[in-house]
Enzyme design. Structure first.
Site, mmCIF file in Angstrom:
data_model
loop_
_atom_site.group_PDB
_atom_site.id
_atom_site.type_symbol
_atom_site.label_atom_id
_atom_site.label_comp_id
_atom_site.label_asym_id
_atom_site.label_seq_id
_atom_site.Cartn_x
_atom_site.Cartn_y
_atom_site.Cartn_z
ATOM 1 N N TYR A 160 4.016 12.055 9.936
ATOM 2 C CA TYR A 160 2.590 12.360 10.062
ATOM 3 C C TYR A 160 2.105 12.005 11.469
ATOM 4 O O TYR A 160 2.288 10.873 11.943
ATOM 5 C CB TYR A 160 1.870 11.544 8.994
ATOM 6 C CG TYR A 160 0.387 11.665 8.874
ATOM 7 C CD1 TYR A 160 -0.261 12.895 8.816
ATOM 8 C CD2 TYR A 160 -0.382 10.505 8.748
ATOM 9 C CE1 TYR A 160 -1.633 12.963 8.664
ATOM 10 C CE2 TYR A 160 -1.755 10.569 8.580
ATOM 11 C CZ TYR A 160 -2.376 11.802 8.549
ATOM 12 O OH TYR A 160 -3.743 11.865 8.381
ATOM 13 N N ARG B 3 -14.472 -7.273 -2.985
ATOM 14 C CA ARG B 3 -13.617 -6.487 -2.112
ATOM 15 C C ARG B 3 -12.229 -6.270 -2.712
ATOM 16 O O ARG B 3 -11.562 -5.278 -2.439
ATOM 17 C CB ARG B 3 -13.503 -7.201 -0.756
ATOM 18 C CG ARG B 3 -12.705 -6.451 0.305
ATOM 19 C CD ARG B 3 -12.778 -7.166 1.640
ATOM 20 N NE ARG B 3 -12.314 -8.536 1.560
ATOM 21 C CZ ARG B 3 -13.040 -9.600 1.908
ATOM 22 N NH1 ARG B 3 -14.263 -9.457 2.368
ATOM 23 N NH2 ARG B 3 -12.534 -10.820 1.804
ATOM 24 N N LYS C 201 -4.680 12.966 -1.575
ATOM 25 C CA LYS C 201 -4.075 14.272 -1.809
ATOM 26 C C LYS C 201 -3.886 14.531 -3.308
ATOM 27 O O LYS C 201 -4.860 14.637 -4.035
ATOM 28 C CB LYS C 201 -2.761 14.370 -1.035
ATOM 29 C CG LYS C 201 -2.885 14.057 0.469
ATOM 30 C CD LYS C 201 -3.747 15.063 1.204
ATOM 31 C CE LYS C 201 -3.598 14.985 2.721
ATOM 32 N NZ LYS C 201 -4.119 13.768 3.338
ATOM 33 N N ASP D 83 6.547 7.326 4.034
ATOM 34 C CA ASP D 83 5.350 8.037 3.583
ATOM 35 C C ASP D 83 5.794 8.969 2.459
ATOM 36 O O ASP D 83 6.602 9.870 2.661
ATOM 37 C CB ASP D 83 4.752 8.830 4.750
ATOM 38 C CG ASP D 83 3.431 9.506 4.398
ATOM 39 O OD1 ASP D 83 3.234 9.868 3.223
ATOM 40 O OD2 ASP D 83 2.608 9.697 5.310
#
Length: 395
Positions: free
Chosen positions: A114, A61, A210, A185
């Site tokens: 956002y 993980r 993105k 962000d």
């Protein structure tokens, strides 16, 4: 030796070392669910190092070579020492709030962030006793809003949808005077165009979905910090929550970041041409794009950013929602989609409730967000022109 340009460093970030005098050009995909240890002493040592926050894997993980190479590349972009990969940009935001805040804490949040941050607040943070107050970065007195239990300022620059550019050094100076963490962000700038950690922010979050990945085929995020105390908190929370990024997705993002400078340069050129066309069009009331000299944030953008990206929003000249929808439906090269940052051009009507949340919005007509892709700019402009004609009944 003189420090190399970021374009050069990105191409060489995380490349494999030579073994038996050969090495692959690109970092291989290293998949595993289980990690083997050569001895009990190694097991104990690596476990202690992992618990201390060092990037060593005790389980699949936590990622292997492919993940470490991507962490190195994103750290280079952001000029940060500690990078944590997450399954999405929103997961990176969630990790930041959950790792650095506790019951009873208060956060000041820029109202241009956002939109899912508000959903996270309503559905998760409120239940945990964490309170958020939304503020206007350009209109409000930030110090007057700070409460005794305020622990963080959370912002986004440029803001979501309308690209309000915030004065990060000023925000950081105010926050640090009151011992607050500044988290931001940074998906718009993605490290390449904007480095908030160098301007005073403590935490930079990016949706590598993105521009870092760049091909609309990866969901991924990252949280980057320089401070070791913050890194340890993020590490403990990340380990406890169990966020995981697949090796295949890490590989795709790493492949994307190698060409990011070239892609962003083309996005910027195309978007500026489209924005200039829209600014002169009779059916457009206002264009939102910080690279335009007419944009209110242009001076700050020129001071703090190294370039622009493909995002352009605009308000129609008329309050005609049906005409706005007809305009969108008439487009041939702009697909309807809510994301951005890939090679393709996209368009989305901005919901009025999202606009109403942002204090920098002073309009009343329908507005849309464009992501200007890598197609030829003139083809995109011609497409927009014919869509305006159809929407206005002139064609």
């Amino acid at each position: 030796m003189q420090k190399k340009h970021i374009d050069t460093r990105l191409l060489h970030a995380g490349i494999p070392s030579f073994r038996d005098r050969t090495a692959p050009v690109n970092t291989p995909v290293v998949r595993t669910s289980t990690v083997r240890f050569e001895s009990t002493a190694a097991y104990d040592d690596i476990g202690r190092r992992n618990a201390a926050g060092e990037k060593v894997a005790t389980y699949g993980r936590e990622g292997m070579d492919t993940h470490r190479a991507l962490e190195e590349a994103i750290g280079l972009l952001e000029e940060g020492r500690h990078t944590f990969l997450t399954p999405s940009g929103l997961a990176g935001i969630s990790l930041t709030f959950l790792a650095l805040l506790s019951h009873g804490d208060h956060v000041l949040v820029a109202d241009s962030v956002y939109a899912p941050v508000r959903r996270l607040h309503r559905n998760v943070l409120q239940r945990m006793g964490i309170d958020l107050t939304y503020f206007s970065a350009s209109k409000d007195d930030l110090e007057a809003l700070i409460q005794p239990n305020t622990k963080m300022m959370y912002v986004e620059s440029p803001g979501s949808l309308l690209y309000e550019v915030l004065d990060m050094p000023r925000i950081a100076e105010i926050a640090h005077r009151h011992a607050l963490i500044v988290a931001t962000d940074n998906t718009w700038g993605s490290g390449y165009l904007y480095r908030p950690l160098t301007l005073g922010a403590d935490v930079s979050i990016v949706a590598s979905t993105k521009y870092i990945s760049g091909h609309s085929d990866v969901m991924q995020g990252a949280v980057v910090v320089n401070d070791m105390a913050l890194a340890k908190k993020l590490h403990r929370a990340n380990e406890s929550i169990g966020f995981s990024v697949s090796a295949d997705d890490a590989y795709l993002a790493l492949r994307g970041v190698r060409t990011m400078p070239l892609r962003l340069a083309q996005h910027q050129r195309n978007a500026l041409e489209v924005a200039q066309f829209l600014e002169q069009h009779a059916d457009v009331r206002r264009v939102f794009h910080p690279a335009l000299p007419s944009d209110p944030g242009h001076a700050l953008w020129k001071r703090d950013f190294t370039g622009g990206n493909g995002l352009v929003s605009f308000e129609f000249a008329r309050p005609d929602v049906a005409a706005a929808n007809a305009f969108i439906d008439a487009l041939q090269y702009f697909d309807i989609g809510a994301s951005w940052g890939g090679y393709e051009s996209l368009i989305q009507i901005i919901p009025p409730q999202r606009l109403a949340e942002q204090s920098c919005w002073t309009g009343s007509n329908p507005a849309v967000r464009l992501h200007v892709g890598l197609e030829a700019a003139q083809d995109l402009i011609d497409d927009l022109r014919q869509a305006f004609e159809i929407a206005a009944g002139r064609k």
